[in-house]
Write a protein that holds these residues in place. Sequence first.
Motif, mmCIF file in Angstrom:
data_model
loop_
_atom_site.group_PDB
_atom_site.id
_atom_site.type_symbol
_atom_site.label_atom_id
_atom_site.label_comp_id
_atom_site.label_asym_id
_atom_site.label_seq_id
_atom_site.Cartn_x
_atom_site.Cartn_y
_atom_site.Cartn_z
ATOM 1 N N ARG A 1 0.722 -1.184 -0.227
ATOM 2 C CA ARG A 1 -0.159 0.079 -0.282
ATOM 3 C C ARG A 1 1.232 1.432 0.096
ATOM 4 N N ALA A 2 2.301 1.628 1.029
ATOM 5 C CA ALA A 2 2.715 2.388 0.618
ATOM 6 C C ALA A 2 3.509 2.659 -0.204
ATOM 7 N N SER A 3 4.092 1.445 -1.302
ATOM 8 C CA SER A 3 4.491 2.128 -2.752
ATOM 9 C C SER A 3 3.239 2.638 -3.133
ATOM 10 N N MET A 4 2.059 1.898 -3.817
ATOM 11 C CA MET A 4 1.208 2.223 -4.393
ATOM 12 C C MET A 4 0.707 3.497 -3.795
ATOM 13 N N GLU A 5 0.457 3.998 -2.692
ATOM 14 C CA GLU A 5 0.325 5.540 -2.467
ATOM 15 C C GLU A 5 1.212 7.005 -2.544
ATOM 16 N N ALA A 6 2.085 6.387 -2.390
ATOM 17 C CA ALA A 6 3.552 7.422 -3.256
ATOM 18 C C ALA A 6 4.044 7.473 -4.661
ATOM 19 N N ALA A 7 3.573 6.133 -5.169
ATOM 20 C CA ALA A 7 2.981 6.719 -6.623
ATOM 21 C C ALA A 7 1.898 7.160 -7.404
ATOM 22 N N MET A 8 0.715 6.892 -6.326
ATOM 23 C CA MET A 8 -0.374 7.741 -6.778
ATOM 24 C C MET A 8 0.665 9.083 -6.708
ATOM 25 N N ARG A 9 1.046 9.618 -5.646
ATOM 26 C CA ARG A 9 1.199 11.093 -5.129
ATOM 27 C C ARG A 9 2.222 11.181 -5.838
ATOM 28 N N HIS A 10 2.764 10.769 -6.793
ATOM 29 C CA HIS A 10 3.504 11.221 -7.543
ATOM 30 C C HIS A 10 2.972 11.695 -9.256
ATOM 31 N N ARG A 11 2.010 10.531 -9.748
ATOM 32 C CA ARG A 11 1.022 10.312 -9.936
ATOM 33 C C ARG A 11 0.451 12.246 -10.064
ATOM 34 N N LEU A 12 -0.273 12.504 -9.299
ATOM 35 C CA LEU A 12 -1.383 13.684 -9.107
ATOM 36 C C LEU A 12 -0.209 14.749 -9.499
ATOM 37 N N ASP A 13 1.169 14.704 -8.968
ATOM 38 C CA ASP A 13 1.981 15.771 -9.296
ATOM 39 C C ASP A 13 2.843 16.075 -9.994
ATOM 40 N N LEU A 14 3.193 15.283 -11.248
ATOM 41 C CA LEU A 14 2.844 14.615 -12.369
ATOM 42 C C LEU A 14 1.606 15.372 -13.882
ATOM 43 N N ALA A 15 0.443 15.371 -12.947
ATOM 44 C CA ALA A 15 -0.486 15.657 -13.519
ATOM 45 C C ALA A 15 -1.282 17.124 -13.689
ATOM 46 N N GLU A 16 -0.427 17.508 -12.224
ATOM 47 C CA GLU A 16 -1.213 18.862 -11.692
ATOM 48 C C GLU A 16 -0.692 19.679 -12.894
ATOM 49 N N PRO A 17 -0.087 20.099 -13.766
ATOM 50 C CA PRO A 17 -0.082 20.692 -14.708
ATOM 51 C C PRO A 17 -1.334 20.939 -15.514
ATOM 52 N N LEU A 18 -1.752 19.320 -16.578
ATOM 53 C CA LEU A 18 -2.888 19.200 -16.891
ATOM 54 C C LEU A 18 -4.040 19.360 -16.221
ATOM 55 N N GLU B 1 -7.863 20.161 -3.566
ATOM 56 C CA GLU B 1 -9.139 19.768 -3.121
ATOM 57 C C GLU B 1 -9.060 18.205 -4.548
ATOM 58 N N ILE B 2 -9.124 18.073 -5.554
ATOM 59 C CA ILE B 2 -9.164 17.300 -6.085
ATOM 60 C C ILE B 2 -8.149 15.755 -5.684
ATOM 61 N N ARG B 3 -6.622 16.362 -5.570
ATOM 62 C CA ARG B 3 -6.023 15.253 -5.164
ATOM 63 C C ARG B 3 -5.916 14.792 -3.927
ATOM 64 N N HIS B 4 -7.134 15.799 -2.925
ATOM 65 C CA HIS B 4 -7.558 14.945 -1.902
ATOM 66 C C HIS B 4 -8.364 13.610 -2.345
ATOM 67 N N GLU B 5 -9.530 14.460 -3.511
ATOM 68 C CA GLU B 5 -10.388 13.607 -3.546
ATOM 69 C C GLU B 5 -10.070 11.975 -4.359
ATOM 70 N N VAL B 6 -8.944 11.979 -4.596
ATOM 71 C CA VAL B 6 -8.337 11.470 -5.863
ATOM 72 C C VAL B 6 -7.899 10.545 -4.494
ATOM 73 N N MET B 7 -7.418 10.845 -3.809
ATOM 74 C CA MET B 7 -6.820 9.865 -2.832
ATOM 75 C C MET B 7 -7.561 9.110 -1.671
ATOM 76 N N ASP B 8 -8.808 9.791 -1.224
ATOM 77 C CA ASP B 8 -9.740 9.726 -1.263
ATOM 78 C C ASP B 8 -10.824 8.029 -1.836
ATOM 79 N N GLU B 9 -10.997 8.387 -3.160
ATOM 80 C CA GLU B 9 -11.007 7.644 -4.343
ATOM 81 C C GLU B 9 -10.061 6.101 -4.133
ATOM 82 N N PHE B 10 -9.386 6.704 -4.287
ATOM 83 C CA PHE B 10 -7.876 4.964 -4.291
ATOM 84 C C PHE B 10 -8.150 4.325 -3.299
ATOM 85 N N ALA B 11 -7.891 4.998 -1.431
ATOM 86 C CA ALA B 11 -8.464 3.977 -0.677
ATOM 87 C C ALA B 11 -9.989 2.726 -0.888
#
Length: 229
Positions: free
Chosen positions: A13-30, A42-52
Motif C-alpha cells: 500500500r505505501a508504495s502504491m500510494e506514493a506512486a499515486m501522489r507522484h502521478r498527481l504531481d505530474l498531472a497537476e499542470p494538465l 481539493e482534487i488531490r484529496h478526492e483522488v487519494m480518498d477514492e484510491f483508498a
Amino acid sequence: MTESIHPFYDAHRASMEAAMRHRLDLAEPLLRERMQLPDIDEIRHEVMDEFAVVLTQMPYVGGTASRMSDFFMRLIGFMAISRVLRRRGLPLAVIGDIERETYKAQLLTVPAAERLAAGHQFMSAENQALLREQAAKSVTSSHQSEFPQDFVYDVVEPGPGDTFEFGINYTACGFCKFAARHGDKEILPSICGLDFDAYATRGIRLERTQTLAGGATHCDFRFSLLAPK
C-alpha cells in the motif's frame, strides 16, 4: 461493515500510494489547465480518498505467483482518477488524454537504460516461456474457479508474413471485470489507452486492433522490438 484491503495489496500500500501522489504531481499542470483551477489540492484529496476505496475493491489474483498482480497494482489507480474527474464533469476523451500524458511522464522518470533493459527482458525467450506457462494456467477451470476476476489469455506465435515476435490474446480482462462490478465501464477505454506508452517507453512496439472493452471477442496484443533511435 468496512471493506478491507487484501493482505497482499496492503503490504504494497505505501508504495502504491506514493506512486499515486507522484502521478498527481505530474498531472497537476494538465489538471489546472483543463479544469481552470488555481490549484488541485481539493482534487488531490478526492483522488487519494477514492484510491483508498479502490484498494478495497482490488481482486486478488495470486500475488507474486501471477504476472497480472503487477498490472493491477500499476494501473488500478487510474480508476480512482477517472472516477473523480468524471464526477467533476470532464469529458471522457479529456480524461483519457490527461491520464496517458501523466502515465507517460511517470514512465519516463525511469532511466532509459533501465526501461530498455526491462523491455528486452519482456521480449526474451525466458519471459515468453513464463508467459506460455501462465497463459496455460489461466485457461484452466481450477484457476478460474480460484481467481474468477483474473485475466484469461493465450500466447500467439507469428505465422508466415507476420512481423510481430509474439502476441497475446486476452479472452477475459481483469479490468473489464472490475469495471463491470463497480460501474466503471464508461471510463475503461482510458485504462486501455495506457498500454501503448507502457510498452513504447520500454522499446516495444505494441500493435492492437481490438479490445474486449470495445466489444470484441478478445484483445489482440502483438509485440515487437522498436528499432533503436
